[in-house]
Design an enzyme around this catalytic site. Structure first.
Site, PDB file in Angstrom:
ATOM      1  N   HIS A  17       0.839  -1.207   0.000  1.00 31.25           N
ATOM      2  CA  HIS A  17       0.000   0.000   0.000  1.00 31.25           C
ATOM      3  C   HIS A  17       0.875   1.258   0.000  1.00 31.25           C
ATOM      4  CE1 HIS A  17      -3.097  -2.631   2.243  1.00 31.25           C
ATOM      5  NE2 HIS A  17      -3.710  -2.265   1.131  1.00 31.25           N
ATOM      6  N   ARG A  93      -1.750  -5.700  -8.670  1.00 28.44           N
ATOM      7  CA  ARG A  93      -0.639  -6.590  -8.369  1.00 28.44           C
ATOM      8  C   ARG A  93      -0.408  -7.600  -9.477  1.00 28.44           C
ATOM      9  NH1 ARG A  93      -3.074  -7.452  -2.515  1.00 28.44           N
ATOM     10  NH2 ARG A  93      -4.848  -6.927  -3.812  1.00 28.44           N
ATOM     11  N   SER A 131      -2.820  -7.827   2.565  1.00 27.37           N
ATOM     12  CA  SER A 131      -3.099  -7.745   4.001  1.00 27.37           C
ATOM     13  C   SER A 131      -3.526  -9.122   4.515  1.00 27.37           C
ATOM     14  CB  SER A 131      -4.223  -6.737   4.262  1.00 27.37           C
ATOM     15  OG  SER A 131      -3.855  -5.463   3.821  1.00 27.37           O
TER      16      SER A 131
HETATM   17  P1  ADP Z   1      -9.865  -3.432  -0.741  1.00 26.14           P
HETATM   18  O1  ADP Z   1     -10.673  -4.120   0.311  1.00 26.14           O
HETATM   19  O2  ADP Z   1     -10.475  -2.175  -1.273  1.00 26.14           O
HETATM   20  O3  ADP Z   1      -9.311  -4.314  -1.820  1.00 26.14           O
HETATM   21  P2  ADP Z   1      -7.173  -3.333   0.260  1.00 26.14           P
HETATM   22  O4  ADP Z   1      -6.643  -2.631   1.457  1.00 26.14           O
HETATM   23  O5  ADP Z   1      -7.029  -4.809   0.242  1.00 26.14           O
HETATM   24  O6  ADP Z   1      -8.645  -2.882   0.131  1.00 26.14           O
HETATM   25  O7  ADP Z   1      -6.508  -2.731  -1.040  1.00 26.14           O
HETATM   26  C1  ADP Z   1      -6.629  -1.373  -1.359  1.00 26.14           C
HETATM   27  C2  ADP Z   1      -5.939  -1.134  -2.672  1.00 26.14           C
HETATM   28  O8  ADP Z   1      -4.536  -1.369  -2.516  1.00 26.14           O
HETATM   29  C3  ADP Z   1      -6.379  -2.066  -3.800  1.00 26.14           C
HETATM   30  O9  ADP Z   1      -6.355  -1.348  -5.010  1.00 26.14           O
HETATM   31  C4  ADP Z   1      -5.331  -3.135  -3.805  1.00 26.14           C
HETATM   32  O10 ADP Z   1      -5.197  -3.716  -5.083  1.00 26.14           O
HETATM   33  C5  ADP Z   1      -4.106  -2.317  -3.451  1.00 26.14           C
HETATM   34  N1  ADP Z   1      -3.060  -3.153  -2.865  1.00 26.14           N
HETATM   35  C6  ADP Z   1      -3.117  -3.927  -1.768  1.00 26.14           C
HETATM   36  N2  ADP Z   1      -1.941  -4.564  -1.560  1.00 26.14           N
HETATM   37  C7  ADP Z   1      -1.116  -4.166  -2.568  1.00 26.14           C
HETATM   38  C8  ADP Z   1       0.215  -4.482  -2.959  1.00 26.14           C
HETATM   39  N3  ADP Z   1       0.951  -5.365  -2.289  1.00 26.14           N
HETATM   40  N4  ADP Z   1       0.712  -3.888  -4.051  1.00 26.14           N
HETATM   41  C9  ADP Z   1      -0.048  -3.026  -4.753  1.00 26.14           C
HETATM   42  N5  ADP Z   1      -1.302  -2.694  -4.479  1.00 26.14           N
HETATM   43  C10 ADP Z   1      -1.838  -3.262  -3.396  1.00 26.14           C
END
Ligand code: ADP
Length: 161
Positions: A17, A93, A131
Site C-alpha cells: 500500500h 498486483r 493484508s
Molecule cells: P480493498 O478491500 O479495497 O481491496 P485493500 O486494502 O485490500 O482494500 O486494497 C486497497 C488497494 O490497494 C487495492 O487497489 C489493492 O489492489 C491495493 N493493494 C493492496 N496490496 C497491494 C500491494 N501489495 N501492491 C499493490 N497494491 C496493493
C-alpha cells in the site's frame, strides 16, 4: 491542486500500500487515504486502529506529509467527489486483481463520470503481498518484518498473543 483518493480496507496497511501511495504522491499534490468502514469483509482491526496504523506509517514515506487519512462509509465515489479528488488510485498486483478492479472502475465511472480511476503497479517484490497474507503469516508466527512497518508488526503480534 491535484488531489487523488486512495480507498481500501487497509486491514492492516502493508509496504505494498505504501509503495502505491508513494507513487501517487509523485503525480498528485495531495493523496487522501480513505479507509473503508463499511467493508463487506469482517475487519481484523477496527477503523480507528487501521487509521492510526496508516498515520504512523506515513512518517517513513517520501511525501508522507501530503497524505490525509480519513475514513468513509457509503459510496466511495460520492465521498471522493465531495473531497475534491479528481482521481481514484488503485493498486494492480497481478492479473488476478484485474477482473475485479476493471469491473469496479467501470461501475464507479458509471456512478460518477468526473472521477478517473488510475491503476499503479507496485515494486515487483510487493506484487504477491496482501493484508490477508500478512494476517495469516502473523497468526502462524511467521516473519512479516519485510512486509509491514515495525509498528504494524507489533500491532499484529499483540492482537495474536
Ligand atoms: P480493498 O478491500 O479495497 O481491496 P485493500 O486494502 O485490500 O482494500 O486494497 C486497497 C488497494 O490497494 C487495492 O487497489 C489493492 O489492489 C491495493 N493493494 C493492496 N496490496 C497491494 C500491494 N501489495 N501492491 C499493490 N497494491 C496493493
Amino acid at each position: 491542486m491535484k488531489r487523488a483518493i486512495y480507498p481500501g480496507s487497509f486491514d492492516p496497511i502493508t509496504h505494498g500500500h505504501l509503495d502505491i501511495a508513494e507513487r501517487a504522491l509523485r503525480i498528485f499534490d495531495e493523496v487522501i487515504i480513505a479507509v473503508a468502514s463499511n467493508s463487506a469483509k469482517q475487519p481484523f482491526f477496527t477503523i480507528e486502529e487501521r487509521m492510526k496504523l496508516v498515520e504512523e506509517s506515513l512518517k517513513d514515506i517520501e511525501g508522507g506529509e501530503r497524505v490525509k487519512v480519513t475514513s468513509f462509509d457509503g459510496l466511495m465515489v460520492d465521498f471522493a467527489y465531495d473531497s475534491g479528488a479528481t482521481a481514484v488510485i488503485r493498486g494492480l498486483r497481478a492479473v488476478s486483481d484485474f477482473e475485479f478492479e476493471f469491473q469496479m472502475a467501470l461501475t464507479n465511472r458509471k456512478l460518477e463520470e468526473r472521477l478517473e480511476t488510475l491503476f499503479l503497479m507496485p515494486k515487483e517484490t510487493y506484487t504477491y503481498l496482501s493484508s490477508r497474507l500478512v494476517k495469516e503469516l502473523a497468526r502462524l508466527n511467521g516473519d512479516i518484518s519485510s512486509f509491514v512497518p515495525p509498528h504494524v508488526e507489533k500491532a499484529l503480534k499483540e492482537r495474536n498473543s
